[in-house]
Write an enzyme that holds these catalytic residues in place. Structure first.
Site, PDB file in Angstrom:
ATOM      1  N   ASN A   1      -2.815   5.882   0.055  1.00  0.00           N
ATOM      2  CA  ASN A   1      -2.603   6.540   0.581  1.00  0.00           C
ATOM      3  C   ASN A   1      -2.242   7.494   1.066  1.00  0.00           C
ATOM      4  OD1 ASN A   1      -3.439   3.807   2.302  1.00  0.00           O
ATOM      5  ND2 ASN A   1      -1.463   2.511   2.549  1.00  0.00           N
TER       6      ASN A   1
ATOM      7  N   HIS B   1      -3.451  -3.233  -5.761  1.00  0.00           N
ATOM      8  CA  HIS B   1      -3.144  -2.735  -3.825  1.00  0.00           C
ATOM      9  C   HIS B   1      -4.313  -2.777  -4.337  1.00  0.00           C
ATOM     10  CE1 HIS B   1      -4.022   0.473  -1.019  1.00  0.00           C
ATOM     11  NE2 HIS B   1      -3.758  -0.602  -0.341  1.00  0.00           N
TER      12      HIS B   1
ATOM     13  N   SER C   1       1.017  -1.077   0.065  1.00  0.00           N
ATOM     14  CA  SER C   1       0.553  -0.208  -0.468  1.00  0.00           C
ATOM     15  C   SER C   1       0.811   1.106  -0.331  1.00  0.00           C
ATOM     16  CB  SER C   1      -0.608   0.321   1.094  1.00  0.00           C
ATOM     17  OG  SER C   1      -0.180  -0.069   2.312  1.00  0.00           O
TER      18      SER C   1
END
Length: 287
Positions: free
Chosen positions: A195, A145, A124
């Site tokens: 993220n 991901h 991630s």
């Protein structure tokens, strides 16, 4: 040479934890045979328990029939031997979010996988380019991901490393879509799209709580009602795992500087062992 999706029959998943078992499940639901590997038999068995629980919930909701759930389980085999993944067309690594661990795994996969196999990592935050450099086939390494929980979340982030071949990226999109997911693409920059934006949002929610801006309930309620997200930052952090949030934020802080400094309360919670839903205690309490 990247395999044609129509010729892909077997998927290898390295890691039987939350993400690995979820990836194995959605691949098996989509009709692929799956080999799920972890380093200890107990981890593999735990992965199967997670899959059985997930399939049970989907069956209870009417999203799968009992027959479909049973057929899904039959398509998945467990192993502790990485060599059992040698005949897989796609290998998806979902191990610890640790660059050294991932590079070691990819070095081993490079030695056993066929020349046509696509090697994907579920990282991630970590660099696809750095992971791919552990192999002699960086053109075949790509980021896939998946979002947590994998069987429920609709999106997959496809990440291209410095030497990832365009046909590998194209294959990754097609493969994820064949699993019933929708995709978006990111360059190999820290945190990618998801993220890089999500972790500061979560971190600022924790910081707001620590600074007394509002109660945890009102922080989450305000964000849900004010921005139409399904979970507020504190609920989401508990769901993801506070240790995972901290690790991701620390990685982004190292790569991108002080704007990603982890909130003190986040670090304190992790040090206390209150990691969220998986431990029963985080910002909220769970059964």
């Amino acid at each position: 040479m990247t395999p044609d999706l129509s010729s892909v029959t077997r998927i290898g998943v390295v890691g039987a934890g939350t993400m690995g078992s979820g990836i194995a499940q959605v691949a098996a639901v989509a009709g692929y045979d799956v080999s799920m590997r972890d380093i200890e038999r107990e981890y593999v068995e735990s992965g199967f328990e997670t899959i059985e629980d997930s399939l049970g919930r989907l069956t209870d909701r009417g999203q799968l029939t009992e027959a479909q759930a049973g057929a899904t389980l039959e398509r998945i085999t467990g192993t502790t031997d990485l060599a059992d993944l040698a005949d897989c067309d796609v290998l998806v690594e979902a191990a610890l979010e640790d660059i050294d661990v991932k590079r070691e795994i990819f070095g081993e996969l490079d030695g056993i996988a066929s020349d046509r196999a696509v090697l994907a990592t579920n990282t991630s935050t970590l660099s696809i380019t750095t992971i791919a450099a552990a192999t002699d086939r960086p053109e075949s390494v790509v980021g896939l991901h998946f979002m947590n929980p994998v069987p429920i979340m609709e999106g997959v982030e496809v990440v291209s490393g410095e030497k990832t071949a365009p046909e590998t990226v194209e294959f990754a999109h097609a493969f994820a879509e064949d699993l019933g997911k929708e995709t978006w693409e990111s360059d190999d920059k820290p945190g990618f799209v998801s993220n890089r934006i999500l972790m500061p949002w979560v971190n600022e929610g924790i910081r707001a709580l620590d600074e007394g801006v509002a109660t945890k309930e009102d922080i989450d309620r305000g964000m849900k009602l004010g921005t139409n997200v399904p979970m507020g930052p504190l609920e989401l952090a508990d769901h993801i795992g506070l240790d995972i949030c901290l690790h991701a934020t620390e990685t982004l802080h190292e790569e991108l500087g002080d704007r990603y400094t982890p909130a003190y309360l986040l670090k304190r919670k992790v040090e206390a062992g209150d990691l969220g839903k998986k431990t029963g205690e985080g910002f909220y309490t769970y059964d």
